[in-house]
Design an enzyme around this catalytic site. Structure first.
Site, short mmCIF file in Angstrom:
data_model
loop_
_atom_site.label_atom_id
_atom_site.label_comp_id
_atom_site.label_asym_id
_atom_site.label_seq_id
_atom_site.Cartn_x
_atom_site.Cartn_y
_atom_site.Cartn_z
N ARG A 144 0.85 -1.18 0.00
CA ARG A 144 0.00 0.00 0.00
C ARG A 144 0.90 1.24 0.00
O ARG A 144 1.20 1.81 1.04
CB ARG A 144 -0.93 -0.03 1.21
CG ARG A 144 -2.18 -0.90 1.02
CD ARG A 144 -3.18 -0.23 0.09
NE ARG A 144 -3.56 1.07 0.62
CZ ARG A 144 -4.53 1.24 1.52
NH1 ARG A 144 -5.23 0.23 1.96
NH2 ARG A 144 -4.80 2.46 1.96
N HIS A 152 -14.54 0.57 -3.55
CA HIS A 152 -14.60 0.53 -2.09
C HIS A 152 -15.68 1.50 -1.59
O HIS A 152 -15.76 2.63 -2.06
CB HIS A 152 -13.25 0.93 -1.47
CG HIS A 152 -12.11 0.10 -1.97
ND1 HIS A 152 -11.52 0.33 -3.20
CD2 HIS A 152 -11.45 -0.94 -1.41
CE1 HIS A 152 -10.55 -0.56 -3.38
NE2 HIS A 152 -10.48 -1.33 -2.30
N LYS A 174 -12.74 -6.19 -8.06
CA LYS A 174 -12.78 -6.20 -6.60
C LYS A 174 -13.83 -5.23 -6.06
O LYS A 174 -13.95 -4.10 -6.57
CB LYS A 174 -11.41 -5.82 -6.04
CG LYS A 174 -11.37 -5.70 -4.52
CD LYS A 174 -10.05 -5.12 -4.03
CE LYS A 174 -10.09 -4.83 -2.54
NZ LYS A 174 -8.90 -4.09 -2.08
N GLN A 228 -9.74 -6.82 9.05
CA GLN A 228 -8.81 -7.84 8.58
C GLN A 228 -8.44 -8.78 9.72
O GLN A 228 -8.12 -8.35 10.82
CB GLN A 228 -7.56 -7.20 7.98
CG GLN A 228 -7.82 -6.52 6.65
CD GLN A 228 -6.61 -5.82 6.08
OE1 GLN A 228 -5.58 -5.67 6.74
NE2 GLN A 228 -6.72 -5.35 4.84
#
Length: 250
Positions: free
Chosen positions: A43, A138, A165, A230
């Site tokens: 990232r 997202h 995604k 996560q």
């Protein structure tokens, strides 16, 4: 790269790197690699010196050498949960195009909500350099209707992505179930692999069982998370393995 999502029971587990500088990133890798993820997401929006292209390319080479794994390179947009960066969208696209030329990167991620011209430019560069492209969506506020989620995933395919995604935020348990159903529906009709997740604590279950509904990749926490919900990679691996065994997978 053509075999990245072949020859292994899904899901693949990806672990993020979010260090602000080289030392932080190398320290993260020292802790992550023994946990045996399938690939690493860098990232780069967390990187302090992201404006220095030569530094980014040099650090990417170190990451690849140390990890010895496929590398997913992401500069997440601030409007979709990323860190603020001192780059315009033109600068960001230029950096992504330069990175795609490196032999030390395997996959590029870019948001499907961006300008079509930017998407097309990155798609051309990734194809020319034999790299995979994830186009992503997202939503950190809510879980849109299933038709909207599937529409976003279709748009990824329309723009030529190798993978589509979607990551969304649930407000209740029903939202998580809807995301899983949308995953199955998208997987049934799209011709490219689908990656989905429901974020936050409520959505953590989707990171464990999403593969049952067609999501080919999940993100596990190595050292620091890059998105809410996560699951630590060790626990994620254990839960997925037990689930596969109970379902009769070898």
């Amino acid at each position: 790269m053509n075999s990245l999502f072949q020859g292994k029971d899904i899901p693949y587990i990806c672990t993020p790197l979010v260090g602000r500088n080289r030392d932080d990133i190398m320290e993260e890798l020292e802790k992550i690699i023994p946990k045996n993820p399938d690939l690493i997401e860098w990232r780069a929006d967390f990187l302090t010196n992201i404006h220095d292209t030569e530094y980014v390319i040099s650090l990417l080479k170190e990451i690849k050498f140390k990890a010895g794994l496929p590398i997913l390179f992401t500069i997440r947009s601030e409007k979709e949960g990323g860190e603020p960066i001192p780059l315009s969208e033109h600068d960001k696209v230029a950096l992504l195009c330069q990175v795609s030329k490196s032999r030390n990167v395997d996959i590029i991620d870019y948001e499907v909500s961006n300008e079509p011209a930017f998407i097309q430019k990155i798609r051309k560069q990734t194809k020319d350099n034999n790299k995979k492209l994830i186009l992503s969506y997202h939503n950190f506020d809510c879980t849109p209707g299933n038709q909207e989620i599937i529409k976003k995933l279709f748009l990824c395919e329309f723009y030529g992505a190798d993978m589509a995604k979607a990551a969304v935020m649930p407000n209740n348990k029903d939202d998580v179930l809807r995301l899983l159903q949308a995953t199955k529906d998208a997987d049934d009709v799209l011709t490219i692999p689908v990656i989905t997740m429901s974020m936050g604590g409520l959505g953590a279950l989707s990171r464990v069982i999403g593969w049952v509904y067609g999501s080919v990749l999940t993100f596990g926490l190595g050292v620091h998370n890059s998105a809410p919900g996560q699951v630590p990679i060790e626990r994620l691996q254990q839960m997925i393995t037990k689930m596969k065994e109970s379902m009769g997978y070898q």
